[in-house]
Design a protein around this motif. Structure first.
Motif, PDB file in Angstrom:
ATOM      1  N   HIS A  45       0.905  -1.018  -0.117  1.00 48.73           N
ATOM      2  CA  HIS A  45       0.034   0.150   0.159  1.00 48.73           C
ATOM      3  C   HIS A  45       0.832   1.244  -0.061  1.00 48.73           C
ATOM      4  N   LYS A  46       0.432   2.426  -0.925  1.00 51.25           N
ATOM      5  CA  LYS A  46       1.134   3.576  -0.592  1.00 51.25           C
ATOM      6  C   LYS A  46       0.682   4.313   0.666  1.00 51.25           C
ATOM      7  N   ILE A  47       1.381   4.662   1.359  1.00 44.89           N
ATOM      8  CA  ILE A  47       1.044   5.325   2.739  1.00 44.89           C
ATOM      9  C   ILE A  47       1.045   6.739   2.492  1.00 44.89           C
ATOM     10  N   ASN A  87       6.545   8.430  -1.524  1.00 40.88           N
ATOM     11  CA  ASN A  87       7.532   7.745  -1.097  1.00 40.88           C
ATOM     12  C   ASN A  87       7.700   6.528  -0.037  1.00 40.88           C
ATOM     13  N   ILE A  88       6.428   6.726   0.377  1.00 37.73           N
ATOM     14  CA  ILE A  88       6.451   5.744   1.569  1.00 37.73           C
ATOM     15  C   ILE A  88       5.574   4.464   1.411  1.00 37.73           C
ATOM     16  N   TYR A  89       5.832   3.223   1.370  1.00 41.30           N
ATOM     17  CA  TYR A  89       5.033   2.092   1.252  1.00 41.30           C
ATOM     18  C   TYR A  89       4.946   1.284   2.276  1.00 41.30           C
ATOM     19  N   SER A  90       3.637   0.668   2.503  1.00 38.96           N
ATOM     20  CA  SER A  90       3.811  -0.557   3.374  1.00 38.96           C
ATOM     21  C   SER A  90       4.045  -1.861   2.531  1.00 38.96           C
ATOM     22  N   VAL A  91       4.942  -2.661   3.141  1.00 34.70           N
ATOM     23  CA  VAL A  91       5.326  -3.965   2.489  1.00 34.70           C
ATOM     24  C   VAL A  91       5.312  -5.067   3.476  1.00 34.70           C
ATOM     25  N   GLY A  92       4.543  -4.808   4.787  1.00 36.44           N
ATOM     26  CA  GLY A  92       4.548  -6.308   5.462  1.00 36.44           C
ATOM     27  C   GLY A  92       3.463  -7.200   5.025  1.00 36.44           C
ATOM     28  N   VAL A  93       3.314  -8.416   5.761  1.00 34.76           N
ATOM     29  CA  VAL A  93       2.547  -9.129   5.735  1.00 34.76           C
ATOM     30  C   VAL A  93       1.410  -9.431   6.815  1.00 34.76           C
ATOM     31  N   ASP A  94       0.515 -10.191   6.495  1.00 35.02           N
ATOM     32  CA  ASP A  94      -0.580 -10.674   7.612  1.00 35.02           C
ATOM     33  C   ASP A  94      -0.484 -12.069   7.866  1.00 35.02           C
ATOM     34  N   ASP A  95      -0.443 -12.553   9.195  1.00 36.18           N
ATOM     35  CA  ASP A  95      -0.244 -13.687   9.491  1.00 36.18           C
ATOM     36  C   ASP A  95      -1.426 -14.148  10.059  1.00 36.18           C
ATOM     37  N   ARG A  96      -2.701 -15.324   9.507  1.00 39.36           N
ATOM     38  CA  ARG A  96      -3.833 -15.711   9.868  1.00 39.36           C
ATOM     39  C   ARG A  96      -3.556 -17.060  10.379  1.00 39.36           C
ATOM     40  N   THR A  97      -2.210 -17.673  10.501  1.00 40.28           N
ATOM     41  CA  THR A  97      -2.327 -18.969  10.725  1.00 40.28           C
ATOM     42  C   THR A  97      -1.656 -19.480  12.039  1.00 40.28           C
ATOM     43  N   PHE A 156       6.787 -11.667   1.838  1.00 35.07           N
ATOM     44  CA  PHE A 156       7.502 -10.055   2.067  1.00 35.07           C
ATOM     45  C   PHE A 156       8.327  -9.778   1.040  1.00 35.07           C
ATOM     46  N   LEU A 157       9.226 -10.670   0.346  1.00 36.00           N
ATOM     47  CA  LEU A 157      10.206 -10.187  -0.604  1.00 36.00           C
ATOM     48  C   LEU A 157       9.418  -9.763  -1.879  1.00 36.00           C
ATOM     49  N   THR A 158       8.267 -10.604  -2.421  1.00 35.22           N
ATOM     50  CA  THR A 158       7.275 -10.341  -3.524  1.00 35.22           C
ATOM     51  C   THR A 158       6.916  -8.889  -3.122  1.00 35.22           C
ATOM     52  N   ASN A 159       6.519  -8.387  -1.955  1.00 38.97           N
ATOM     53  CA  ASN A 159       6.036  -7.121  -1.557  1.00 38.97           C
ATOM     54  C   ASN A 159       7.196  -5.971  -1.910  1.00 38.97           C
ATOM     55  N   ILE A 160       8.267  -6.369  -1.302  1.00 34.90           N
ATOM     56  CA  ILE A 160       9.324  -5.540  -1.641  1.00 34.90           C
ATOM     57  C   ILE A 160       9.584  -5.201  -3.139  1.00 34.90           C
ATOM     58  N   ARG A 161       9.767  -6.222  -3.659  1.00 34.98           N
ATOM     59  CA  ARG A 161      10.216  -6.333  -5.242  1.00 34.98           C
ATOM     60  C   ARG A 161       8.806  -5.460  -6.062  1.00 34.98           C
ATOM     61  N   GLN A 162       7.703  -5.732  -5.435  1.00 36.98           N
ATOM     62  CA  GLN A 162       6.521  -4.875  -6.119  1.00 36.98           C
ATOM     63  C   GLN A 162       6.630  -3.384  -6.136  1.00 36.98           C
ATOM     64  N   VAL A 163       7.547  -2.843  -5.085  1.00 34.02           N
ATOM     65  CA  VAL A 163       7.641  -1.303  -5.014  1.00 34.02           C
ATOM     66  C   VAL A 163       9.001  -1.238  -5.815  1.00 34.02           C
TER      67      VAL A 163
END
Ligand code: FEO
Length: 398
Positions: A3-5, A8-18, A58-65
């Motif tokens: 998400h764009k916060i 120039n600042i993006y959220s690249v974290g992950v959810d843990d539902r397990t 997490f890495l997928t998110n980083i590379r998306q940005v």
């Protein structure tokens, strides 16, 4: 999911539902988010990582940005493994990435990742120039480990706060406070505060004094939502919670083998209502609800504990709760105790000692029903309800 916060600042974290439980202790039926943020400036800065098992996402998110660009700096606010677990993998992929932390960060990191001995210490570098953005660092020890610190972009009022101002619950694609009903969300925030951070409330108060000097416009915590609409709301909540200011109400917790303690709990709930107490929360200590019980004990100023005697002592599941409670150090509570027994006492004395250990005000009388609740026990419970009600009403507004 990214998400764009803001610019120039993006959220690249992950959810843990397990995971089921956080720290293997605290139930998280709605999951949890491990937040990480990327600042894309002349230098690319990553703030914290995620749990080791979530590295691929997490890495997928980083590379998306940032695509194939390199990360210049990793700022570590906190080394608990929910935030530091991916550091080793990340450093292998981005070997030129410089790690920024404080002396304590460097010390702890040397045990977790002994190969990472090149921490740029904030005590030495002071601030970090990233291009248009300059990072300041503020040490906030014990929120919630000794090495914890926060980063601040003063020109923009952006605070990266680590565990502080975080909540249980996955983000579910809703990263901003404005997307939540704060009245409902408060329960997840207070549950996180009371379970994880509350023990260190005096250090929270100290940190809030430091943060009070900053012009904070946006808070990016390591769990929960980004505070873009209401940063002052959550800061004010932290002021209240760390000051142990509670609402009028009673949490009743029972651990009952054959029903007497449960009956006592029900009678106390009715008697407290007769005394005018409106907020009453009832919990069975056998149901694994410690995370919610401790939250509500933080929230309300009255407590009633009742349980069976087991092996001449406090019923074990109640004992477990009391052990956790003592560690979390809530303050300014009035507590009544009722310990039932058959052939040997023990619960009443153990509950009384636990209340004293927690430094709560013990409400009289201490009640010790034998086998079944007698007429005298019911009379004593009415007296106890009156005492608890009087004491918590006096405490209101403390
Ligand atoms: Fe979110 Fe103290 O770790």
């Amino acid at each position: 999911m990214t998400h764009k916060i803001c610019d120039n600042i993006y959220s690249v974290g992950v959810d843990d539902r397990t995971s089921g439980n956080f720290e293997a202790l605290w139930r998280i039926p709605d999951g949890i988010s491990y937040n990480s943020y990327l600042l894309e400036d002349e230098k690319i800065v990553l703030f914290d990582t995620v749990k080791e098992s979530k590295f691929a996402e997490f890495l997928t998110n980083i590379r998306q940005v940032i695509g194939e660009k390199a990360i210049d700096y990793l700022v570590i606010h906190h080394l608990e493994p929910d935030h530091s677990g991916a550091i080793g993998f990340l450093k292998e992929l981005y070997p030129e990435m410089k790690i920024v932390g404080n002396s304590k960060t460097a010390e702890f990191l040397s045990y977790i990742f002994p190969e990472l001995d090149d921490v740029q210490r904030v005590e030495d570098i002071g601030t970090l120039e990233c291009g248009q953005n300059k990072l300041e660092f503020h040490k906030t020890p014990m929120i919630h480990w000794p090495e914890t610190m926060m980063s601040f972009i003063s020109d923009r009022g952006v605070l990266f706060s680590g565990d502080a101002f975080g909540a249980f619950g996955a983000s579910n694609g809703l990263p901003f406070d404005g997307q939540r009903c704060l009245e409902d969300y408060e329960d997840d925030l207070l549950r996180y505060y009371s379970n994880i951070v509350g023990k260190y409330s005096s250090m929270v108060s100290k940190a809030l004094k430091t943060l009070g000097e900053l012009d904070i416009k946006l808070i990016c915590p390591a769990h929960g939502v980004v505070w873009s609409d209401n940063p002052s709301w959550i800061i004010e909540k932290y002021r209240l919670w760390s000051s142990h200011i509670a609402q009028e109400g009673v949490v009743i917790v029972y651990g009952s083998m054959y029903g007497s303690a449960e009956k006592a709990a029900e009678f106390m709930a009715a008697s407290l209502r007769e005394q005018g107490i409106e907020q009453i929360k009832m919990y069975n200590a056998c149901e694994g609800n410690n995370t919610y019980i401790i939250r509500d004990i933080w929230k309300y100023n009255g407590l009633l504990l009742t349980c069976s005697t087991y092996d001449t002592r406090v019923f074990p599941l109640m004992d477990n709760l009391l052990s956790l409670l003592k560690g979390k150090k809530p303050k300014n509570k009035t507590a009544g105790v009722i310990g039932t027994y058959g052939w040997s006492g023990g619960a009443a004395e153990g509950l009384k000692k636990a209340v004293e250990d927690c430094k709560f005000q013990l409400a009289e009388p201490v009640i010790e029903p034998r086998f079944r609740l007698s007429g005298q026990d019911y009379a004593n419970m009415r007296k106890l309800a009156k005492t608890v009600a009087e004491q918590i009403t006096q405490k209101k507004g403390d």
